[in-house]
Design an enzyme around this catalytic site. Structure first.
Site, short mmCIF file in Angstrom:
data_model
loop_
_atom_site.label_atom_id
_atom_site.label_comp_id
_atom_site.label_asym_id
_atom_site.label_seq_id
_atom_site.Cartn_x
_atom_site.Cartn_y
_atom_site.Cartn_z
N ASP A 186 0.84 -1.18 0.00
CA ASP A 186 0.00 0.00 0.00
C ASP A 186 0.90 1.26 0.00
O ASP A 186 1.86 1.33 -0.76
CB ASP A 186 -0.96 -0.06 1.19
N ASP A 206 -7.91 -8.37 -4.91
CA ASP A 206 -7.76 -7.03 -4.34
C ASP A 206 -8.77 -6.10 -4.99
O ASP A 206 -8.71 -5.85 -6.19
CB ASP A 206 -6.33 -6.52 -4.56
N HIS A 262 -7.01 -7.00 -0.48
CA HIS A 262 -5.97 -5.97 -0.43
C HIS A 262 -5.05 -6.17 0.77
O HIS A 262 -3.84 -6.01 0.65
CB HIS A 262 -6.61 -4.58 -0.37
#
Length: 296
Positions: A117, A244, A272
């Site tokens: 991320d 995701d 995710h």
């Protein structure tokens, strides 16, 4: 001094499946927290939005048991780290500077950086700007934000939600990014660092500072890092979740190609937050890859 919230240490006492003690350092007058587990060649784990080092709790043990030193910071505004209450305090440059200081404080060299991320833009920039400290790259469901990147409809919905929601429901967002429900105790552990609205400024800032046009702050730096990594000879390992909703598998293939590599492992039945869905599997893959002699 920066006005900041410090989450009381006692709130972290009951965390599930998290037998790690925090260490502390300083940056810009703030107390920042990190984990430092095991000994041997260093592996740096960088979380993103809106998580903290708790995200890596199932990934770290297989890596540590393979004879590696596992370092997992809490970015400013997250976890046990102090949380500036002014959203304008948070920027791409400042997060990179905070992690660069930690690497310097710990005298980290020839490390593997594992990014996820927002940890991706931060850690990959560290690799470009401090190449003597970062020797190998492990990439999980992330990207480099140049202002040209495609963002999914789900991401745009998330950004709009964050923009209008002052009291951000942290645990709810994590639960929505998992393929399988991690349970109420785990979701509560993601909420613990944020005892009030003021403490959530950092979590609200990340989606809003992501550059969606080339002229926005951070876009030029993201492009510079992407260009530098395309032909970078350092070993790269890319893992991506098959489900995701924010950064799809197709996005992962495009990003891996932009880095001059490919997706090496698709993590099945994972969302995710693939560390929640398949943490031990991911840890074992990283440990095996490092054991296979991926030296710089």
């Amino acid at each position: 001094m920066t006005d900041a919230v410090r989450t009381p240490d006692e709130l972290f006492a009951w965390l599930p499946d998290f037998p790690f003690d925090p260490r502390f350092s300083t940056f810009d007058g703030l107390r920042l927290a990190h984990l430092d587990e095991g000994s041997g060649p260093p592996v740096l784990f960088l979380h993103g939005e809106p998580t903290w080092s708790f995200l890596w709790r199932k990934v770290i043990p297989p890596v540590r048991e393979a004879g590696l030193r596992c370092i997992a910071p809490d970015l400013p505004g997250f976890g046990r780290s102090d949380k500036p209450i002014d959203p304008d305090w948070y920027s791409y440059d400042r997060h990179v500077a905070a992690m660069a200081k930690l690497l310097e404080d710990l005298n980290i060299r020839v490390a593997t950086v594992v990014v996820h991320d927002w940890g991706g833009p931060i850690g990959l920039r560290l690799a470009v700007e401090h190449p003597h400290r970062i020797a190998r790259l492990v990439v999980l469901d992330t990207g480099l934000f140049t202002g040209h990147q495609r963002m999914s409809d789900a991401w745009h919905q998330f950004q709009r939600f964050v923009e209008r929601t002052e009291d951000l429901p942290i645990g709810f967002l994590v639960r929505g990014g998992c393929r399988r429900d991690p349970g109420d105790d785990v979701i509560a552990a993601y909420d613990i660092p944020f005892p009030n609205v003021a403490s959530k400024a950092g979590a609200r800032a990340f989606p809003l500072i992501l550059p969606t046009a080339p002229e926005m702050p951070g876009a030029a730096a993201g492009q510079r890092v992407l260009d530098a990594l395309r032909d970078d000879p350092r070993p790269k390992l890319v893992l991506w979740a098959d489900s995701d909703p924010i950064l799809s598998l197709d996005t992962g293939h495009r990003f891996a190609t932009a880095l001059g590599t490919e997706i090496h492992h698709v993590i099945e039945d994972a969302g995710h937050f693939l560390q929640e869905d398949a943490g031990p599997e991911i840890g074992a893959i990283i440990a095996a890859w490092l054991a296979s002699g991926r030296s710089p």
